[in-house]
Design a protein around this motif. Structure first.
Motif, PDB file in Angstrom:
ATOM      1  N   ALA A   7       5.823 -15.594  53.503  1.00 52.74           N
ATOM      2  CA  ALA A   7       6.469 -16.708  53.047  1.00 52.74           C
ATOM      3  C   ALA A   7       5.734 -17.445  52.009  1.00 52.74           C
ATOM      4  CB  ALA A   7       6.569 -17.528  54.274  1.00 52.74           C
ATOM      5  N   SER A   8       4.525 -17.641  51.689  1.00 56.07           N
ATOM      6  CA  SER A   8       3.540 -18.237  51.042  1.00 56.07           C
ATOM      7  C   SER A   8       3.601 -17.415  49.670  1.00 56.07           C
ATOM      8  CB  SER A   8       2.082 -18.483  51.280  1.00 56.07           C
ATOM      9  OG  SER A   8       1.384 -17.218  51.730  1.00 56.07           O
ATOM     10  N   LEU A   9       3.596 -16.182  49.926  1.00 60.41           N
ATOM     11  CA  LEU A   9       3.792 -15.127  48.531  1.00 60.41           C
ATOM     12  C   LEU A   9       5.136 -15.396  47.860  1.00 60.41           C
ATOM     13  CD1 LEU A   9       1.889 -13.030  47.312  1.00 60.41           C
ATOM     14  CD2 LEU A   9       3.438 -11.210  48.249  1.00 60.41           C
ATOM     15  N   ALA A  10       6.201 -15.470  48.727  1.00 57.42           N
ATOM     16  CA  ALA A  10       7.536 -15.567  48.261  1.00 57.42           C
ATOM     17  C   ALA A  10       7.761 -17.072  47.711  1.00 57.42           C
ATOM     18  CB  ALA A  10       8.779 -15.586  49.342  1.00 57.42           C
ATOM     19  N   ALA A  11       6.867 -17.999  48.099  1.00 57.76           N
ATOM     20  CA  ALA A  11       7.171 -19.497  47.443  1.00 57.76           C
ATOM     21  C   ALA A  11       6.368 -19.215  46.135  1.00 57.76           C
ATOM     22  CB  ALA A  11       6.448 -20.469  48.518  1.00 57.76           C
ATOM     23  N   LEU A  12       5.350 -18.630  46.132  1.00 53.41           N
ATOM     24  CA  LEU A  12       4.545 -18.353  44.912  1.00 53.41           C
ATOM     25  C   LEU A  12       5.215 -17.761  43.857  1.00 53.41           C
ATOM     26  CD1 LEU A  12       1.760 -19.202  43.860  1.00 53.41           C
ATOM     27  CD2 LEU A  12       0.803 -16.921  44.382  1.00 53.41           C
ATOM     28  N   ILE A  13       5.770 -16.656  44.049  1.00 56.24           N
ATOM     29  CA  ILE A  13       6.746 -16.108  43.017  1.00 56.24           C
ATOM     30  C   ILE A  13       7.784 -16.852  42.813  1.00 56.24           C
ATOM     31  CG2 ILE A  13       8.261 -13.926  43.045  1.00 56.24           C
ATOM     32  CD1 ILE A  13       6.225 -12.419  44.796  1.00 56.24           C
ATOM     33  N   ALA A  14       8.444 -17.535  43.756  1.00 58.22           N
ATOM     34  CA  ALA A  14       9.609 -18.516  43.448  1.00 58.22           C
ATOM     35  C   ALA A  14       9.091 -19.771  42.383  1.00 58.22           C
ATOM     36  CB  ALA A  14      10.387 -18.970  44.574  1.00 58.22           C
ATOM     37  N   ALA A  15       8.227 -20.334  42.549  1.00 61.85           N
ATOM     38  CA  ALA A  15       7.333 -21.266  41.779  1.00 61.85           C
ATOM     39  C   ALA A  15       7.065 -20.870  40.464  1.00 61.85           C
ATOM     40  CB  ALA A  15       6.137 -21.806  42.713  1.00 61.85           C
ATOM     41  N   GLY A  16       6.482 -19.448  40.275  1.00 63.75           N
ATOM     42  CA  GLY A  16       6.011 -19.052  39.169  1.00 63.75           C
ATOM     43  C   GLY A  16       7.508 -18.547  38.318  1.00 63.75           C
ATOM     44  N   SER A  17       8.388 -18.036  39.064  1.00 67.74           N
ATOM     45  CA  SER A  17       9.438 -18.007  38.057  1.00 67.74           C
ATOM     46  C   SER A  17      10.332 -19.049  37.556  1.00 67.74           C
ATOM     47  CB  SER A  17      10.655 -16.961  39.050  1.00 67.74           C
ATOM     48  OG  SER A  17      11.019 -17.812  40.240  1.00 67.74           O
ATOM     49  N   MET A  18      10.335 -20.310  38.451  1.00 64.16           N
ATOM     50  CA  MET A  18      10.768 -21.583  38.171  1.00 64.16           C
ATOM     51  C   MET A  18      10.072 -22.148  36.897  1.00 64.16           C
ATOM     52  SD  MET A  18      11.825 -23.357  41.551  1.00 64.16           S
ATOM     53  CE  MET A  18      12.675 -24.683  40.885  1.00 64.16           C
ATOM     54  N   ALA A  19       8.722 -21.998  37.077  1.00 62.74           N
ATOM     55  CA  ALA A  19       7.875 -22.512  35.955  1.00 62.74           C
ATOM     56  C   ALA A  19       8.110 -21.667  34.588  1.00 62.74           C
ATOM     57  CB  ALA A  19       6.486 -22.319  36.092  1.00 62.74           C
ATOM     58  N   THR A  20       8.451 -20.321  34.859  1.00 63.91           N
ATOM     59  CA  THR A  20       9.006 -19.502  33.755  1.00 63.91           C
ATOM     60  C   THR A  20      10.103 -19.872  33.076  1.00 63.91           C
ATOM     61  OG1 THR A  20       7.523 -17.661  34.396  1.00 63.91           O
ATOM     62  CG2 THR A  20       8.902 -16.928  32.651  1.00 63.91           C
TER      63      THR A  20
END
Length: 174
Positions: A7-20
């Motif tokens: 879940a944390s990895l998915a949240a991190l990936i989601a946050a990174g893609s949103m920042a991008t």
């Protein structure tokens, strides 16, 4: 634990893609604004070019107007010169030498008169008064389509077809 890491990895990936995405979005907005400014600059350049073109066209028109005025003045001067030459035509077309020939009789129905440059001589004059031996009287050979015609003491160079007078040699005969 696995679920937490996933879940944390998915949240991190989601946050990174949103920042991008927001960075890309910011960049595209910047590009869009930059493109709009570039378009505006091109429009302004085109307007300036059109203004310059119109200014050049105005200047060209002024020059053309000046050229037309000069052309008209030249034509006016040419016409004045032509009139002066036409008035003085008989003066410088005087015969240098006079020849004795038989008496001149005007054609029936006509009187002997002074002919001038640009007039048309009637065909009645041409019938019996053409000078064919022009060398005998010191005249040059007439151009093709012209002949010399005697009129009183004068000689007229006239067109064969229409009788248009192109030269008058006054006082050639006694």
């Amino acid at each position: 634990m696995k679920k937490l890491i996933t879940a944390s990895l998915a949240a991190l990936i989601a946050a990174g893609s949103m920042a991008t995405a927001s960075a890309a979005d910011a960049q595209s907005r910047y590009d869009r604004n930059d493109r709009q400014e570039q378009r505006q600059d091109r429009r302004d350049d085109r307007r300036d070019d059109r203004r310059d073109d119109r200014q050049e066209l105005r200047e060209d028109r002024r020059e053309w107007r000046g050229d037309r005025r000069e052309w008209r003045e030249d034509r006016r001067e040419d016409r004045q010169d032509y009139r002066q030459q036409a008035r003085a035509y008989e003066r410088w077309q005087r015969a240098e030498r006079r020849y004795n020939v038989g008496r001149y009789y005007a054609p029936r129905g006509y009187q002997s008169r002074q002919w001038g440059y640009g007039q048309r001589i009637p065909s009645a004059y041409v019938n019996g008064y053409v000078i064919r031996d022009y060398n005998r009287y010191g005249l040059r050979q007439p151009p093709h389509g012209y002949h010399y015609v005697r009129n009183g003491n004068d000689v007229v160079l006239a067109a064969i077809a229409g009788g248009l007078i192109t030269a008058v040699i006054a006082g050639l005969f006694n």
